[in-house]
Scaffold this active site. Structure first.
Site, PDB file in Angstrom:
ATOM      1  N   ILE A  68      -1.054   3.434   4.295  1.00 21.52           N
ATOM      2  CA  ILE A  68      -1.308   3.350   5.735  1.00 21.52           C
ATOM      3  C   ILE A  68      -1.851   4.718   6.132  1.00 21.52           C
ATOM      4  CG2 ILE A  68       1.082   3.912   6.384  1.00 21.52           C
ATOM      5  CD1 ILE A  68       0.618   1.969   8.834  1.00 21.52           C
ATOM      6  N   ALA A  69      -3.003   4.737   6.755  1.00 21.87           N
ATOM      7  CA  ALA A  69      -3.605   6.022   7.112  1.00 21.87           C
ATOM      8  C   ALA A  69      -4.447   5.852   8.365  1.00 21.87           C
ATOM      9  CB  ALA A  69      -4.471   6.554   5.975  1.00 21.87           C
ATOM     10  N   GLU A 102       6.934   3.979  -0.895  1.00 17.58           N
ATOM     11  CA  GLU A 102       7.222   5.319  -1.412  1.00 17.58           C
ATOM     12  C   GLU A 102       6.514   6.313  -0.524  1.00 17.58           C
ATOM     13  OE1 GLU A 102       5.397   4.570  -5.054  1.00 17.58           O
ATOM     14  OE2 GLU A 102       7.148   3.548  -5.863  1.00 17.58           O
ATOM     15  N   ASN A 107       6.522  14.459   3.837  1.00 18.98           N
ATOM     16  CA  ASN A 107       5.601  13.810   4.780  1.00 18.98           C
ATOM     17  C   ASN A 107       6.356  13.375   6.044  1.00 18.98           C
ATOM     18  OD1 ASN A 107       3.634  12.357   6.109  1.00 18.98           O
ATOM     19  ND2 ASN A 107       2.911  11.296   4.272  1.00 18.98           N
ATOM     20  N   TYR A 114       8.183   5.403   9.537  1.00 20.91           N
ATOM     21  CA  TYR A 114       8.943   4.368   8.822  1.00 20.91           C
ATOM     22  C   TYR A 114      10.355   4.220   9.394  1.00 20.91           C
ATOM     23  CZ  TYR A 114       5.097   5.060   5.524  1.00 20.91           C
ATOM     24  OH  TYR A 114       3.847   5.175   4.955  1.00 20.91           O
TER      25      TYR A 114
HETATM   26  C1  LIG Z   1       1.510   8.754   9.107  1.00 21.95           C
HETATM   27  C2  LIG Z   1       0.291   8.320   9.912  1.00 21.95           C
HETATM   28  C3  LIG Z   1      -0.266   7.032   9.281  1.00 21.95           C
HETATM   29  C4  LIG Z   1       0.720   8.035  11.364  1.00 21.95           C
HETATM   30  O1  LIG Z   1      -0.394   7.502  12.066  1.00 21.95           O
HETATM   31  P1  LIG Z   1      -0.516   7.560  13.661  1.00 21.95           P
HETATM   32  O2  LIG Z   1      -1.512   6.534  14.083  1.00 21.95           O
HETATM   33  O3  LIG Z   1      -0.738   8.951  14.095  1.00 21.95           O
HETATM   34  O4  LIG Z   1       0.955   7.100  14.119  1.00 21.95           O
HETATM   35  P2  LIG Z   1       1.396   6.528  15.550  1.00 21.95           P
HETATM   36  O5  LIG Z   1       0.612   7.197  16.626  1.00 21.95           O
HETATM   37  O6  LIG Z   1       1.419   5.032  15.520  1.00 21.95           O
HETATM   38  O7  LIG Z   1       2.889   7.088  15.620  1.00 21.95           O
HETATM   39  C5  LIG Z   1       4.007   6.247  15.315  1.00 21.95           C
HETATM   40  C6  LIG Z   1       5.201   7.098  14.981  1.00 21.95           C
HETATM   41  O8  LIG Z   1       4.961   7.835  13.791  1.00 21.95           O
HETATM   42  C7  LIG Z   1       5.641   9.106  13.856  1.00 21.95           C
HETATM   43  N1  LIG Z   1       4.664  10.178  13.819  1.00 21.95           N
HETATM   44  C8  LIG Z   1       3.321  10.059  13.772  1.00 21.95           C
HETATM   45  N2  LIG Z   1       2.746  11.274  13.673  1.00 21.95           N
HETATM   46  C9  LIG Z   1       3.755  12.174  13.668  1.00 21.95           C
HETATM   47  C10 LIG Z   1       3.799  13.586  13.584  1.00 21.95           C
HETATM   48  N3  LIG Z   1       2.678  14.329  13.482  1.00 21.95           N
HETATM   49  N4  LIG Z   1       5.013  14.186  13.577  1.00 21.95           N
HETATM   50  C11 LIG Z   1       6.137  13.456  13.671  1.00 21.95           C
HETATM   51  N5  LIG Z   1       6.170  12.107  13.761  1.00 21.95           N
HETATM   52  C12 LIG Z   1       4.984  11.475  13.761  1.00 21.95           C
HETATM   53  C13 LIG Z   1       6.391   9.093  15.180  1.00 21.95           C
HETATM   54  O9  LIG Z   1       7.675   8.507  14.948  1.00 21.95           O
HETATM   55  C14 LIG Z   1       5.541   8.143  16.005  1.00 21.95           C
HETATM   56  O10 LIG Z   1       6.253   7.570  17.059  1.00 21.95           O
HETATM   57  P3  LIG Z   1       6.225   8.287  18.527  1.00 21.95           P
HETATM   58  O11 LIG Z   1       4.787   8.476  18.876  1.00 21.95           O
HETATM   59  O12 LIG Z   1       6.941   7.303  19.371  1.00 21.95           O
HETATM   60  O13 LIG Z   1       6.936   9.590  18.337  1.00 21.95           O
HETATM   61  C15 LIG Z   1      -0.806   9.426   9.954  1.00 21.95           C
HETATM   62  O14 LIG Z   1      -0.183  10.658  10.270  1.00 21.95           O
HETATM   63  C16 LIG Z   1      -1.607   9.580   8.678  1.00 21.95           C
HETATM   64  O15 LIG Z   1      -2.647   8.929   8.491  1.00 21.95           O
HETATM   65  N6  LIG Z   1      -1.144  10.445   7.734  1.00 21.95           N
HETATM   66  C17 LIG Z   1      -1.868  10.676   6.474  1.00 21.95           C
HETATM   67  C18 LIG Z   1      -1.708   9.508   5.526  1.00 21.95           C
HETATM   68  C19 LIG Z   1      -0.255   9.304   5.158  1.00 21.95           C
HETATM   69  O16 LIG Z   1       0.477  10.254   4.896  1.00 21.95           O
HETATM   70  N7  LIG Z   1       0.153   8.025   5.118  1.00 21.95           N
HETATM   71  C20 LIG Z   1       1.500   7.645   4.708  1.00 21.95           C
HETATM   72  C21 LIG Z   1       1.536   7.572   3.234  1.00 21.95           C
HETATM   73  S1  LIG Z   1       3.164   7.168   2.638  1.00 21.95           S
END
Ligand SMILES: CC(C)(COP(=O)(O)OP(=O)(O)OC[C@H]1O[C@@H](n2cnc3c(N)ncnc32)[C@H](O)[C@@H]1OP(=O)(O)O)[C@@H](O)C(=O)NCCC(=O)NCCS
Length: 143
Positions: A68-69, A102, A107, A114
């Site tokens: 998921i990214a 995983e 992270n 999650y």
């Molecule tokens: C993890 C990831 C997919 C989150 O995507 P996103 O669209 O920014 O997430 P959302 O806006 O839907 O946020 C949902 C929740 O995720 C968590 N979250 C997202 N970014 C965060 C950050 N920088 N720090 C802390 N919590 C975070 C929070 O719980 C958030 O809920 P909230 O907004 O109510 O606090 C994104 O940071 C990403 O692409 N990371 C790189 C790829 C990766 O590591 N994927 C997971 C592999 S296991």
């Protein structure tokens, strides 16, 4: 709009993949996985631009989150949450009982995402990742 990923999306998906993972999947791995009947991939598309994507592997009663990214430019806007919601709908339709994943132990954004969805840590794989070497946390959501 959330919709199934197609091979035509892979140029944009690979750009996000490179910016999101230090050792991401190769394009060929995505092509193979997209063609598998056991996998489901979704993208979030806004104005012809892919902003995020996610993929799962389905087994009888169990599923695994492969990826998921979200494009770094569009993070913290709820895109990953919308993808997770859509995946959970698929899992419900498929009568899946347990959802596994995983994640790198450092992270924090992903772990927070999650946990928000009710996943709990159910194991650890020592030094599972490379570039950089790091433990994997196994997380599970009972459905
Ligand atoms: C993890 C990831 C997919 C989150 O995507 P996103 O669209 O920014 O997430 P959302 O806006 O839907 O946020 C949902 C929740 O995720 C968590 N979250 C997202 N970014 C965060 C950050 N920088 N720090 C802390 N919590 C975070 C929070 O719980 C958030 O809920 P909230 O907004 O109510 O606090 C994104 O940071 C990403 O692409 N990371 C790189 C790829 C990766 O590591 N994927 C997971 C592999 S296991």
């Amino acid at each position: 709009m959330i919709r199934p990923m197609t091979p035509e999306d892979l140029d944009q998906v690979m750009e996000i993949e490179k910016r999101s993972y230090t050792s991401g999947w190769a394009r060929a791995t995505y092509e193979k996985s997209l063609a598998s009947p056991s996998c489901r991939y979704l993208v979030e598309e806004e104005e012809n631009r892919i902003c995020g994507y996610a993929g799962i592997y389905l087994a009888p009663e169990e599923a695994e989150l492969f990826t998921i990214a979200c494009d770094p430019k569009y993070r913290r806007k709820g895109i990953a949450s919308r993808l997770m919601d859509a995946l959970l709908h698929i899992l419900k339709d498929e009568n899946i009982r347990a959802f596994f994943l995983e994640v790198r132990s450092s992270n924090e954004p992903a772990k927070s995402l999650y946990k928000k969805y009710g996943f709990t840590q159910t194991g650890i794989r020592k030094q599972y990742y490379r570039d950089p070497e790091e433990d994997a946390l196994l997380m599970t959501l009972e459905l």
